[in-house]
Design a protein around this motif. Structure first.
Motif, mmCIF file in Angstrom:
data_model
loop_
_atom_site.group_PDB
_atom_site.id
_atom_site.type_symbol
_atom_site.label_atom_id
_atom_site.label_comp_id
_atom_site.label_asym_id
_atom_site.label_seq_id
_atom_site.Cartn_x
_atom_site.Cartn_y
_atom_site.Cartn_z
ATOM 1 N N ASN A 1 0.800 -1.028 -0.050
ATOM 2 C CA ASN A 1 0.023 -0.235 0.286
ATOM 3 C C ASN A 1 1.145 1.471 0.382
ATOM 4 N N ALA A 2 1.493 2.059 -1.286
ATOM 5 C CA ALA A 2 2.174 3.129 -1.602
ATOM 6 C C ALA A 2 0.929 4.367 -1.443
ATOM 7 N N PRO B 1 -6.331 1.320 4.570
ATOM 8 C CA PRO B 1 -5.523 0.015 4.876
ATOM 9 C C PRO B 1 -6.015 -1.472 5.490
ATOM 10 N N GLU B 2 -7.420 -0.646 6.619
ATOM 11 C CA GLU B 2 -7.650 -2.193 6.825
ATOM 12 C C GLU B 2 -8.340 -3.125 6.450
ATOM 13 N N ALA B 3 -9.107 -2.759 5.380
ATOM 14 C CA ALA B 3 -9.635 -3.586 4.751
ATOM 15 C C ALA B 3 -8.969 -3.981 4.088
ATOM 16 N N MET B 4 -7.505 -3.690 3.388
ATOM 17 C CA MET B 4 -6.538 -4.375 2.538
ATOM 18 C C MET B 4 -5.841 -4.952 3.359
ATOM 19 N N ALA B 5 -5.506 -5.323 5.196
ATOM 20 C CA ALA B 5 -5.055 -6.359 5.843
ATOM 21 C C ALA B 5 -6.137 -7.646 5.835
ATOM 22 N N ARG B 6 -7.333 -7.373 6.320
ATOM 23 C CA ARG B 6 -8.494 -7.986 5.836
ATOM 24 C C ARG B 6 -8.329 -8.701 4.918
ATOM 25 N N GLY C 1 -4.383 -15.637 2.443
ATOM 26 C CA GLY C 1 -2.963 -15.997 3.017
ATOM 27 C C GLY C 1 -1.207 -15.156 2.450
ATOM 28 N N VAL C 2 -1.873 -13.685 2.332
ATOM 29 C CA VAL C 2 -0.652 -12.786 0.985
ATOM 30 C C VAL C 2 -0.732 -11.899 2.447
ATOM 31 N N PRO C 3 1.313 -11.921 2.378
ATOM 32 C CA PRO C 3 1.653 -10.854 3.651
ATOM 33 C C PRO C 3 1.487 -9.278 2.850
ATOM 34 N N MET C 4 1.314 -8.466 3.343
ATOM 35 C CA MET C 4 1.178 -7.282 3.204
ATOM 36 C C MET C 4 2.140 -5.760 4.036
ATOM 37 N N VAL C 5 2.658 -4.999 2.573
ATOM 38 C CA VAL C 5 3.645 -4.124 3.318
ATOM 39 C C VAL C 5 2.678 -2.737 3.315
ATOM 40 N N HIS C 6 2.434 -1.510 4.610
ATOM 41 C CA HIS C 6 2.196 -0.401 4.301
ATOM 42 C C HIS C 6 3.213 0.147 4.876
ATOM 43 N N ILE C 7 2.626 1.519 4.216
ATOM 44 C CA ILE C 7 3.534 2.338 4.193
ATOM 45 C C ILE C 7 2.648 4.490 5.241
ATOM 46 N N SER C 8 4.112 3.754 6.134
ATOM 47 C CA SER C 8 2.905 5.321 7.117
ATOM 48 C C SER C 8 3.997 6.384 7.139
ATOM 49 N N THR C 9 4.399 7.174 8.340
ATOM 50 C CA THR C 9 4.825 8.546 8.660
ATOM 51 C C THR C 9 5.546 8.552 9.699
ATOM 52 N N ASP C 10 6.197 9.661 10.034
ATOM 53 C CA ASP C 10 7.069 9.592 11.042
ATOM 54 C C ASP C 10 5.664 10.891 12.021
ATOM 55 N N GLN D 1 -1.935 0.507 12.956
ATOM 56 C CA GLN D 1 -2.885 0.051 13.909
ATOM 57 C C GLN D 1 -3.661 -1.220 13.236
ATOM 58 N N ALA D 2 -4.894 -1.137 12.572
ATOM 59 C CA ALA D 2 -5.410 -2.070 12.130
ATOM 60 C C ALA D 2 -4.298 -2.400 11.311
ATOM 61 N N VAL D 3 -3.510 -1.969 10.630
ATOM 62 C CA VAL D 3 -2.784 -3.141 9.016
ATOM 63 C C VAL D 3 -2.093 -4.252 10.963
#
Length: 297
Positions: free
Chosen positions: A59-60, A84-89, A95-104, A136-138
C-alpha cells in the motif's frame, strides 16, 4: 523465485519509483484510485481477493494533504485508516503478506533524540492520527504485515519539498526556509529499492518472523530543511538567498513537529540494510530531474 506484487497507488512519488525499478524477477501491478477507490472498502477487498496470482500487497497510496485533512477528517480516515484495514483483512483471508507505508507524523516531535519503533505515538493533527489508526488496523488484522514509516520523502516525481524549493528559487531571489525542523530525509527511490530487493524474502516469511511489525524506513543522516535547500541549490546551480526562519513563521492548520527523526537501527538489525545518506541520494535525484527536463525539452 519470481514475485508478483499488487500495489495500491500508481502516481505518487513512492509508487512511481517502485514501478520504475520493477523487474529482475519482481512484477508489479499498480492500481490507481480509478481502479480501486480507496474510500470504498468493498472495492478494496475485491481488488485483493479477485486478483490473479499475487505474492505480496504493497500500500503506497494515502491521503497526504496534511493541512487540508484538518477540514476533511472523514476523507483522511477513510483513505488512511479504513482502506488499509480493508487491505489487511483481505490479505489475511488470502494468506498474502502486506507492506503498508506510514509516516513519522504519528509522533509529536517532543522527544530529544530519534524515535524508536517502540516509542509511544502522539500525533499532532488529523493526518498523523489517521495514519496511526491505519498502522494499528494493519497490524491487528494481518499476521504477516510490515508497516514502514518514512520521513521527508523526496523524488524527481510528485510534489515534495525539493520540487517546491526549485520552483520558488526560479521565481524569487530570497527564500524563507524553516530551520528548526529536523528529520532523516530519505529518497523515495531508496525506499522503493528496499521493497523490491526484499520482496522475495517478505513473500516467504512466516507469521511471527522478525520481518513483520513496525519498521523505520529512513536514511542514516539527519537534515534540517535549510540544509536540504542549500544542498539542493548547490547541485542545481541556483543561488537564491536563503533566510532561515522558525516554523512559527509559517502558521499552518496542522501543527508541525520539530523533531521528525526516526531511528533506523532495526532496519539494519533485521534486514542488514542501511539506506543512503540524504546528500548522496539528493545528488542522484537532481541528476534525474535534469535528465527528465532535458528529455522534455
Amino acid at each position: 523465485m519470481s514475485v508478483r506484487i499488487l500495489q495500491f497507488g500508481a502516481t505518487g512519488q513512492l509508487a512511481r519509483e517502485v514501478l520504475d525499478r520493477a523487474g529482475n524477477g519482481v512484477e508489479v501491478t499498480a492500481l490507481s484510485r480509478a481502479e480501486a477507490d480507496l474510500t470504498d472498502v468493498d472495492a478494496i477487498r475485491r481488488a485483493i481477493l479477485e486478483a490473479g496470482d499475487i505474492d505480496l500487497v504493497v500500500n503506497a497510496a494515502a491521503y497526504t494533504a496534511v493541512d487540508k485533512a484538518e477540514a476533511e477528517p472523514d476523507l483522511a480516515y477513510a483513505v488512511n485508516a479504513r482502506a488499509p484495514e480493508a487491505m489487511a483483512r483481505a490479505c489475511q483471508a488470502r494468506g498474502v503478506p502486506m507492506v503498508h507505508i506510514s509516516t513519522d507524523m504519528v509522533f509529536s516531535g517532543a522527544k530529544d533524540g530519534a524515535y524508536l519503533e517502540t516509542d509511544a505515538p502522539a500525533p499532532l493533527h488529523v493526518y498523523g492520527a489517521s495514519k496511526l489508526v491505519g498502522e494499528q488496523a494493519v497490524l491487528a488484522n494481518c499476521d504477516r504485515a510490515l508497516v514502514g514509516r518514512v520521513t521527508w520523502l523526496f523524488s524527481a516525481y510528485g510534489q515534495n519539498f525539493l520540487q517546491i524549493m526549485l520552483r520558488l528559487a526560479r521565481s524569487q531571489p530570497v527564500l524563507k526556509v524553516v530551520d528548526d525542523q529536523r528529520g532523516r530525509a530519505t529518497a523515495s527511490g531508496d525506499v522503493a529499492a528496499f521493497l523490491l530487493d526484499q520482496a522475495e524474502r517478505l513473500a516467504r516469511a512466516p507469521a511471527g518472523a522478525p520481518e513483520w511489525g513496525l519498521l523505520h524506513l529512513v536514511g542514516p543522516t539527519v537534515a534540517t530543511r535549510t540544509e536540504m535547500a542549500k544542498a539542493l541549490f548547490d547541485l542545481a546551480g541556483l543561488s537564491p538567498q536563503i533566510e532561515p526562519v522558525p516554523t512559527s513563521a509559517f502558521p499552518t492548520p496542522a501543527r508541525r513537529a520539530l523533531n521528525a527523526e526516526l531511528d533506523s537501527s532495526r532496519l539494519k538489525a533485521v534486514f542488514g540494510v542501511e539506506l543512503r545518506p540524504w546528500r548522496a541520494a539528493l545528488a542522484d535525484v537532481v541528476a534525474k530531474l535534469n535528465a527528465m527536463q532535458g528529455a522534455a525539452a
